[in-house]
Scaffold this motif. Structure first.
Motif, mmCIF file in Angstrom:
data_model
loop_
_atom_site.group_PDB
_atom_site.id
_atom_site.type_symbol
_atom_site.label_atom_id
_atom_site.label_comp_id
_atom_site.label_asym_id
_atom_site.label_seq_id
_atom_site.Cartn_x
_atom_site.Cartn_y
_atom_site.Cartn_z
ATOM 1 N N UNK A 241 0.806 -1.209 0.000
ATOM 2 C CA UNK A 241 0.000 0.000 0.000
ATOM 3 C C UNK A 241 0.848 1.271 0.000
ATOM 4 N N UNK B 265 4.448 1.348 -0.330
ATOM 5 C CA UNK B 265 5.772 1.267 -0.926
ATOM 6 C C UNK B 265 6.839 1.052 0.136
ATOM 7 N N UNK C 267 0.108 -5.531 -6.285
ATOM 8 C CA UNK C 267 0.491 -4.136 -6.031
ATOM 9 C C UNK C 267 1.928 -4.022 -5.535
ATOM 10 N N UNK D 213 4.374 -5.928 -6.423
ATOM 11 C CA UNK D 213 5.154 -6.044 -7.654
ATOM 12 C C UNK D 213 5.093 -4.740 -8.446
ATOM 13 N N UNK D 214 3.908 -4.173 -8.536
ATOM 14 C CA UNK D 214 3.733 -2.944 -9.307
ATOM 15 C C UNK D 214 4.553 -1.792 -8.724
ATOM 16 N N UNK D 215 4.525 -1.610 -7.415
ATOM 17 C CA UNK D 215 5.304 -0.518 -6.823
ATOM 18 C C UNK D 215 6.797 -0.734 -7.060
ATOM 19 N N UNK E 74 8.231 -2.266 -9.587
ATOM 20 C CA UNK E 74 8.545 -1.955 -10.990
ATOM 21 C C UNK E 74 8.471 -0.449 -11.237
ATOM 22 N N UNK E 75 7.425 0.168 -10.683
ATOM 23 C CA UNK E 75 7.252 1.607 -10.864
ATOM 24 C C UNK E 75 8.475 2.377 -10.402
ATOM 25 N N UNK E 76 9.083 1.900 -9.331
ATOM 26 C CA UNK E 76 10.231 2.606 -8.771
ATOM 27 C C UNK E 76 11.524 2.209 -9.462
ATOM 28 N N UNK E 77 11.391 1.521 -10.592
ATOM 29 C CA UNK E 77 12.572 1.177 -11.353
ATOM 30 C C UNK E 77 13.130 -0.195 -11.054
ATOM 31 N N UNK E 78 12.366 -0.994 -10.297
ATOM 32 C CA UNK E 78 12.762 -2.380 -9.995
ATOM 33 C C UNK E 78 14.139 -2.483 -9.366
ATOM 34 N N UNK F 75 -3.518 -7.303 -14.617
ATOM 35 C CA UNK F 75 -2.997 -6.658 -13.411
ATOM 36 C C UNK F 75 -3.695 -5.329 -13.131
ATOM 37 N N UNK G 69 -4.174 -3.595 -9.520
ATOM 38 C CA UNK G 69 -3.363 -2.415 -9.208
ATOM 39 C C UNK G 69 -4.188 -1.136 -9.164
#
Lengths: 202, 202
Positions: free
Chosen positions: B28, B30, B108, B110-112, B114-118, B166, B170
């Motif tokens: 939720x 990050x 979510x 996983x999504x956060x 990836x969003x932050x550049x993995x 997803x 997400x």
DNA sequence: CGTCCGTTTGACCATTTGGTCAAATCAAGA
DNA sequence: TCTTGATTTGACCAAATGGTCAAACGGACG
């Protein structure tokens, strides 16, 4: 809706620099993950100076979100009820894909906000956004009734376009890692075109 | 790959509680947005006690990501090269959609990331993930060559399935706000089915 | 019962962070 | 030049945060 506040040249410049730096940071690290020092340094200002232009961290974030929401729905608004249905929908998808290419930070800022439960824009989602989507859903249902496109759930069609296009901005790292190359736009555009065309053809 | 560390009953219980609480929080807010106190309270432990089980905040996060990656690709691995092409692809999409319904927090998280550049799983993306996708791309190209499905870019087809499914986990808040109701699974499933079927039909 | 080891905790610490404030500096008009 | 209001900053603060540690606790087993 236009700000009545007069702005000096220097104010306009610094506020713009702060918003640019804030967009960079917030879109990458989220609200809590971003620090004022980070933004201040990127904007070339001291922290107290930064707080001279925006009263708080939240104010920067909110200003960015508002600016974003103002233009985020433009492509959907641009759908022409009177145009050719299939082309209108496909053009909408292309415009969204172009936004993923041209404004990936904005897309990611929006994504992090939604992922965290949309604490700042919940009203917008169930207000403006929902109203606009519902309006377009009516148009799409009209197209279906007229036999111009194949039957489809308008809401889920719109979700599909959102997800298919935003994915390339939000999951950019993953896309590039899997593809092994950096430019995905042309292929994605062609792919979306055939995907939607196949589904919408009446 | 199995941990050789012996675990007492109480250790297993507390580690599980911590991971559960961590999943809630990290998915939720990050990584940076989550605090140890938050996790500790949700897990029913004191902060020092929490750090008795995991040496750092990062260790909790990493453990969660590893557990996630271990199962995240199962649906794709389950695609059967020998099965009916269209059904295999549609079944894959359905399994992914079920994961969005049943494991939204994992999605979510996983999504956060990836969003932050993995930052924690960059290697995984260009390693395991890419290898698996490339392998499946070969299979899909075989299906196309055999005339079993319409020509399609395998990579972008897979991106489409990822994004379409997803999205419902997400962007759940947005989906529910726009739909005005909470259960999207049945409609989304039917929508995906027709969308993919229309595109894949040879 | 007593011991031993896994478990738990209160007290504590250094750093980071969002934010304040009074004083200093600057820039443009009278 | 002088004045005035806008701009900038160094010093500072309280709270939050990740993490440490020695001491205390607890239960299973001899």
């Amino acid at each position: 809706m236009s700000d009545a506040k007069p702005q000096t040249r220097i104010q306009a410049k610094n506020r713009a620099a702060i918003l640019a730096a804030g967009l960079d940071a917030f879109s990458q690290f989220g609200f809590r993950g971003t620090t004022l020092d980070q933004i201040a340094e990127a904007a070339g200002l001291s922290k107290p100076n930064l707080l001279y232009y925006f009263r708080s961290k939240d104010a920067i974030y909110t200003a960015l979100l508002e600016r974003l929401l103002d233009t985020w729905l433009d492509p959907m608004r641009a759908m022409d009820d009177a145009g050719d249905p299939v082309e209108e929908i496909i053009t909408y998808a292309r415009r969204k894909l172009e936004m993923s290419r041209d404004f990936p930070r904005e897309s990611r800022l929006f994504a992090t906000e939604i992922l965290q439960g949309a604490p700042h824009i919940a009203d917008h989602l169930s207000g403006d956004l929902r109203a606009l989507v519902d309006a377009k859903a009516v148009v799409i249902r009209g197209w279906i009734a007229a036999g111009k496109i194949a039957p489809v759930d308008p809401h889920h069609l719109i979700f599909s376009i959102w997800s298919l296009t935003q994915h390339y901005a939000d999951f950019d790292v993953q896309v590039r890692a899997v593809l092994g190359k950096d430019d995905w736009f042309e292929d994605a555009d062609a792919h979306l075109d055939t995907l939607l065309r196949a589904r919408l053809r009446p």
